[in-house]
Design an enzyme around this catalytic site. Structure first.
Site, PDB file in Angstrom:
ATOM      1  N   ASP A  90      -7.610   5.382  -1.832  1.00 16.13           N
ATOM      2  CA  ASP A  90      -7.316   4.153  -1.091  1.00 16.13           C
ATOM      3  C   ASP A  90      -6.707   3.097  -2.006  1.00 16.13           C
ATOM      4  OD1 ASP A  90      -7.262   2.047   0.633  1.00 16.13           O
ATOM      5  OD2 ASP A  90      -9.424   1.848   0.857  1.00 16.13           O
ATOM      6  N   HIS A 113      -6.099  -0.006  -1.261  1.00  9.31           N
ATOM      7  CA  HIS A 113      -6.325  -1.352  -0.733  1.00  9.31           C
ATOM      8  C   HIS A 113      -7.327  -2.191  -1.522  1.00  9.31           C
ATOM      9  CE1 HIS A 113      -4.500   0.776   2.698  1.00  9.31           C
ATOM     10  NE2 HIS A 113      -3.992  -0.397   2.988  1.00  9.31           N
ATOM     11  N   CYS A 139       0.812  -1.226   0.000  1.00 10.58           N
ATOM     12  CA  CYS A 139       0.000   0.000   0.000  1.00 10.58           C
ATOM     13  C   CYS A 139       0.846   1.276   0.000  1.00 10.58           C
ATOM     14  CB  CYS A 139      -0.979   0.006   1.169  1.00 10.58           C
ATOM     15  SG  CYS A 139      -0.245  -0.233   2.792  1.00 10.58           S
TER      16      CYS A 139
END
Length: 472
Positions: A353, A355, A175
């Site tokens: 994000d 993820h 990440c």
């Protein structure tokens, strides 16, 4: 191929698709509108992206409590794929994992919380609360279009194994690398497809996760292991230099010099980072091989602003950095879960994000109609700014010398307003005890004030707790 035509075809395909499986596999759809908020953007391509990409559904449309007849009117053109998108982003094991780490997904935007600053662009929000009708939702359209235009880079699966490992995915460990790719991608002044190619998932792509890991070995980067912001910033410095040497006679893949702003004169032992003007000039000269005195410049400022959590005295300063025209946001998030923070509204931090897990997209010059839907996000998420990990890195992009001088002036003013605890300071030279103040940059951008009583250790002299400045 004209990008707008490509986007129109993608949107048409999404809206007319009969297969729910196909819709679920492509969760974000770029369409067309214009970026608002700045006629002189530092991101030449960003304005193009905003022209060609708008939301498939707006934040308020997604979670609207309006009547079914109103919803039918709003979604009459795209309700099929919009519903599928909502189903995908709100479900799945990865989303549950993400919510446990980052907290629940929140996409509500309140007009009572004031204006939104998104990478140096102010989006004026009406002081009146949204009533749920179409006109009220349009108040947020400029913000949504700007947010959705930003390049999103997430976990990928199915790429060629990294070096001699068996890793064909970066799920659960990549990440920070993905967040850093997003930050570097935003200001790049290249063709849109060419930018995506540079961040592809193979050794052939200049800024792939494969090449980042190779360049960062000296800073502890390893396949399958999480990495901190400081090591990530230094890795980009190494990778950019390697790519510059590799393309000795040609145009470098990264069209900007990189300057990682460190602490005291010995580097990273501690103390408030110092933007040294002479160092910045040296980076530009080295990047151009002495051909010009100044080039576009990417500044990366790694910080640790506390122990277990960010010291609250730094929150207003972090908020202010998003008002800089040069802002590139923050690499940060919750412990062990990096995100790319691109905006603030009062105490909210809006982020992209990394993820979500996406299959590898093969974007080559031979690809006639590359599907770029997974490189944009249709849902704006936010978290409390004071909840982010104290280990973070701030990015800035200065397109020329005037832009850099403007940055120095703003940074110096912010330091003066910090009550002795600035995020970073500005100095003309490391060899001279000199402090650059907000009034030091004259109209010709050449003169600076000297102060023999203040120097490189300005923050510590003012009584700042040095424990807050331990670098990674």
């Amino acid at each position: 191929m004209v990008l707008k035509d490509l986007c129109d075809r993608i949107v048409a395909a999404k809206c007319s698709s009969k297969s729910s499986t196909e819709i679920v596999d492509n969760t974000q759809v770029p369409v067309a509108s214009s970026k608002a908020g700045s006629s002189d953007s530092k991101f030449p391509k960003a304005s193009l992206w905003s022209t060609f990409f708008t939301s498939g559904f707006s934040v308020d449309e997604t979670y609207s409590e309006s009547s079914s007849s109103e919803k039918k009117t709003v979604h009459s053109r795209n309700s099929g794929w919009a519903a599928a998108v909502r189903k995908v982003v709100s479900g799945g094991s990865m989303r549950r994992f993400q919510e446990r780490v980052l907290g629940s997904i929140r996409t509500d935007i309140s007009s009572s919380d004031g204006d939104i600053w998104l990478l140096g662009v102010c989006h004026k929000i009406s002081p009146h609360e949204s009533t749920g009708d179409v006109d009220a939702r349009n108040v947020f359209a400029a913000f949504e279009q700007d947010f959705f235009s930003k390049i999103l880079i997430t976990y990928r699966k199915g790429f060629d194994a990294i070096e001699d490992s068996k890793y064909t995915s970066d799920v659960n460990w990549g990440c920070m690398l993905r967040s850093s790719q997003m930050l570097v991608a935003q200001p790049m002044d290249k063709d849109y497809i060419e930018i995506l190619q540079l961040f592809g998932d193979s050794e052939a792509a200049a800024f792939s996760i494969h090449n980042l890991l190779q360049a960062g070995k000296g800073y502890g980067l390893a396949v399958g292991s999480w990495v901190g912001p400081y090591a990530m910033c230094r890795t980009w410095e190494v990778l950019a230099r390697n790519q510059r040497e590799k393309n000795d006679l040609g145009e470098p893949p990264l069209p900007m010099a990189i300057y990682v702003v460190s602490g005291d004169e010995d580097g990273e032992r501690g103390g408030a980072p110092v933007v040294c003007i002479e160092d910045a000039s040296k980076r530009c000269s080295e990047f151009s091989r002495g051909l010009v005195s100044w080039t576009p410049l990417l500044l990366l400022v790694p910080l640790v602003l506390g122990l277990d959590k960010v010291n609250l005295r730094y929150i207003p300063l972090l908020q202010s950095t998003f008002k800089f025209p040069q802002s590139l946001g923050i690499l940060g998030g919750k412990p062990g879960a990096s995100t790319y923070i691109i905006g603030v509204q009062n105490d909210k931090a809006f982020y992209l994000d990394p993820h979500d897990v996406k299959p590898v997209v093969n974007i080559t010059g031979d690809t006639q109609e590359p599907n770029t839907s997974s490189y944009h996000c249709n849902i704006s998420r936010h978290m409390p700014l004071d909840s982010i990990d104290p280990s973070l890195a701030i990015g800035f992009y200065c397109r020329d010398k005037d832009d850099f001088d403007d940055f120095c002036s703003r940074a110096s003013k912010l330091a003066e307003e910090s009550n002795g605890a600035p995020l970073f300071t500005v100095a003309q030279s490391r060899s001279l005890p000199m402090q650059v103040t907000s009034n030091s940059v004259s109209s010709d951008n050449t003169r600076f004030e000297e102060d023999d009583s203040l120097g490189m250790n300005l923050v510590n002299d003012a009584g700042t707790n040095e424990d807050d400045w331990q670098f990674l």
